[in-house]
Design an enzyme around this catalytic site. Structure first.
Site, short mmCIF file in Angstrom:
data_model
loop_
_atom_site.label_atom_id
_atom_site.label_comp_id
_atom_site.label_asym_id
_atom_site.label_seq_id
_atom_site.Cartn_x
_atom_site.Cartn_y
_atom_site.Cartn_z
N CYS A 36 -3.95 5.75 -1.86
CA CYS A 36 -4.33 4.89 -3.36
C CYS A 36 -3.99 5.56 -5.02
O CYS A 36 -4.91 7.17 -4.36
CB CYS A 36 -5.60 3.75 -3.01
N ASP A 55 0.83 -1.27 -0.10
CA ASP A 55 -0.02 -0.20 0.37
C ASP A 55 1.15 1.14 -0.15
O ASP A 55 0.29 2.54 -0.44
CB ASP A 55 -1.15 -0.11 1.39
C1 LIG Z 1 -9.06 -5.35 -11.51
C2 LIG Z 1 -7.91 -5.07 -12.59
C3 LIG Z 1 -7.57 -6.94 -12.86
C4 LIG Z 1 -9.36 -4.78 -14.29
O1 LIG Z 1 -8.92 -4.29 -15.00
P1 LIG Z 1 -9.85 -4.80 -16.26
O2 LIG Z 1 -8.92 -3.86 -17.46
O3 LIG Z 1 -11.53 -4.47 -16.02
O4 LIG Z 1 -9.36 -6.17 -16.76
P2 LIG Z 1 -9.19 -7.12 -17.98
O5 LIG Z 1 -9.65 -8.40 -17.63
O6 LIG Z 1 -10.03 -6.61 -18.79
O7 LIG Z 1 -7.61 -7.24 -17.89
C5 LIG Z 1 -6.75 -5.63 -19.09
C6 LIG Z 1 -5.34 -6.31 -18.97
O8 LIG Z 1 -4.65 -6.49 -17.80
C7 LIG Z 1 -4.41 -7.81 -17.66
N1 LIG Z 1 -4.59 -8.39 -16.25
C8 LIG Z 1 -5.51 -8.60 -15.64
N2 LIG Z 1 -5.74 -9.01 -14.41
C9 LIG Z 1 -4.28 -9.43 -14.55
C10 LIG Z 1 -3.75 -9.29 -13.32
N3 LIG Z 1 -4.28 -9.86 -11.80
N4 LIG Z 1 -1.92 -9.16 -13.26
C11 LIG Z 1 -1.83 -8.52 -14.46
N5 LIG Z 1 -2.48 -8.75 -16.04
C12 LIG Z 1 -3.65 -8.86 -15.04
C13 LIG Z 1 -4.90 -8.26 -18.31
O9 LIG Z 1 -4.77 -9.56 -19.30
C14 LIG Z 1 -5.22 -7.32 -20.05
O10 LIG Z 1 -3.65 -7.88 -20.19
P3 LIG Z 1 -4.34 -7.19 -21.92
O11 LIG Z 1 -5.24 -8.07 -22.53
O12 LIG Z 1 -4.31 -5.57 -22.02
O13 LIG Z 1 -2.22 -6.72 -22.58
C15 LIG Z 1 -7.61 -3.84 -12.89
O14 LIG Z 1 -8.55 -2.88 -12.48
C16 LIG Z 1 -6.39 -4.12 -11.72
O15 LIG Z 1 -5.63 -4.52 -11.37
N6 LIG Z 1 -7.09 -3.20 -10.34
C17 LIG Z 1 -5.93 -3.62 -9.73
C18 LIG Z 1 -6.39 -1.80 -8.60
C19 LIG Z 1 -4.89 -1.56 -7.24
O16 LIG Z 1 -4.41 -2.33 -7.22
N7 LIG Z 1 -5.36 -0.68 -6.66
C20 LIG Z 1 -4.72 -0.40 -5.44
C21 LIG Z 1 -5.26 -1.43 -4.27
S1 LIG Z 1 -6.71 -1.42 -3.75
C22 LIG Z 1 -6.04 -0.28 -2.11
O17 LIG Z 1 -5.24 0.50 -2.53
C23 LIG Z 1 -7.06 -0.43 -1.39
C24 LIG Z 1 -6.31 -1.44 -0.37
C25 LIG Z 1 -6.69 -2.54 0.37
O18 LIG Z 1 -5.23 -0.25 0.40
C26 LIG Z 1 -7.18 -0.68 1.02
C27 LIG Z 1 -7.85 0.38 1.30
O19 LIG Z 1 -6.72 1.28 2.13
O20 LIG Z 1 -8.92 1.01 1.29
#
Ligand SMILES: CC(C)(COP(=O)([O-])OP(=O)([O-])OC[C@H]1O[C@@H](n2cnc3c(N)ncnc32)[C@H](O)[C@@H]1OP(=O)([O-])[O-])[C@@H](O)C(=O)NCCC(=O)NCCSC(=O)C[C@@](C)(O)CC(=O)[O-]
Length: 313
Positions: A251, A27
């Protein structure tokens, strides 16, 4: 007229021990604009391991297009020196992330949802209901591999897009994560807007769905309320807290959100209250200085900076 201390009502009893989960390497670093080489992250995790954390959130197997800083997660997990008994956790949004996390030897899978529809869309590009459906496969895979499963509920105290978030909405997501088999569930104040009474209300409502001993407090310190919120959480029985060394963080999908509460500040508070953590504060201060030096700024920890100044004097 001041009231004599002896005339005041007794304070609620506090626990003797709490678990602090260090989330700085994930984070904390995920939102840094400069690319941080994997070897720096590895050294940071190793220093935190040595400091005595039982659980370190070290990585996120998310799309590198969405969060480029976490693209080195596999390298980090393969490079760290693991200590037996320490759990290394990683965020996993889908099956692709799970496969990578499994290959990298992650001990605990973190599925991360939100109590706000707007934030869910911005953060993981789907609705709350869709996220739970995606997490079902991840949760089942984690159980099959006998991995620990944690769930996070973002925006539990407020949302950067929709504003107020109802306690019932938080409890609803807690119940859905419980039904997926989560061992622990994080109540996350993503944008640090919570204040102590509201925090207690949210925990009391959430604990009707999931045991309070397995709920955790994940507080960002954007409005300077995090330590007060931790104290308020202790009063209602919360035993697990997240913190980020040197107060790193923010974030990418919560504009203006600052770091998590600084681990050094939380440890200083716990030490002062006589609450055991099993963590060596002096070593955490060193880890905070190490990573802050790399980032070219002072640690955002009041206690950390004060203790470092005392050592240098
Ligand atoms: C959920 C998705 C993947 C949907 O993302 P999307 O664009 O809707 O998904 P997709 O299935 O269409 O995939 C798009 C591309 O990403 C790739 N892909 C898809 N999944 C993966 C994966 N796992 N690892 C690596 N690559 C991945 C996939 O292969 C594709 O690649 P392309 O074909 O275009 O080359 C995206 O929105 C995402 O990764 N989001 C992450 C957001 C994030 O990490 N946010 C910060 C963390 S949350 C946070 O900080 C809060 C927390 C937990 O700390 C608590 C708080 O304080 O609130």
């Amino acid at each position: 007229m001041p009231v004599a201390l002896s005339a005041l009502p007794a304070l609620p009893a506090l626990p003797k021990r709490v678990k602090i989960i260090e989330v700085g390497p994930r984070d904390g670093l995920q939102n840094e604009p400069q690319t941080i080489p994997a070897d720096i992250k590895i050294t940071l995790v190793d220093m935190l391991t040595q400091a005595g954390f039982a659980n370190i959130e070290a990585a996120a197997f998310v799309s590198p297009k969405w969060v480029p800083q976490m693209a080195t997660s596999s390298e980090v997990m393969h490079g760290i020196r693991r200590k037996p008994g320490t759990l290394y956790s990683a965020l996993v949004p889908n099956q692709k992330g799970f496969d990578a996390a499994l290959e990298a030897g992650v001990d605990e899978i973190v599925i991360f949802g939100a109590a706000s529809e707007a934030f869910s869309q911005k953060n993981i590009n789907c609705s709350i209901a869709e996220s739970i459906a995606r997490f079902r496969d991840v949760a089942q895979a984690a159980k099959e591999q006998k991995l620990r499963l944690r769930g996070a509920v973002s925006c539990a105290l407020g949302c950067p897009y929709q504003g107020e978030v109802a306690a019932d909405s938080v409890a609803d997501v807690v119940a859905r994560l419980r039904d997926l088999g989560c061992d622990e569930i994080d109540i996350a104040d993503t944008i640090g807007v919570g204040t102590p009474r509201k925090v207690q209300t949210i925990f009391e409502r959430a604990s009707k769905e999931f045991p309070i001993e397995r709920l955790s407090g994940h507080f960002h310190d954007t409005y300077g309320q995090a330590l007060a919120n931790i104290y308020a959480s202790l009063e209602v029985g919360v035993l697990i807290f997240h913190a980020s060394v040197a107060g790193l963080g923010g974030c990418p999908y919560a504009k203006g959100a600052t770091g998590n509460v600084a681990t050094e500040d939380v440890l200083y508070l716990m030490n002062g209250l006589g609450i055991e953590t099993g963590i060596d504060l002096a070593q955490v201060v060193k880890a905070g200085q190490y990573i802050s030096q790399h980032l070219g700024r002072l640690p955002a920890s009041r206690a950390g900076n004060a203790l470092a100044a005392r050592v240098q004097a």
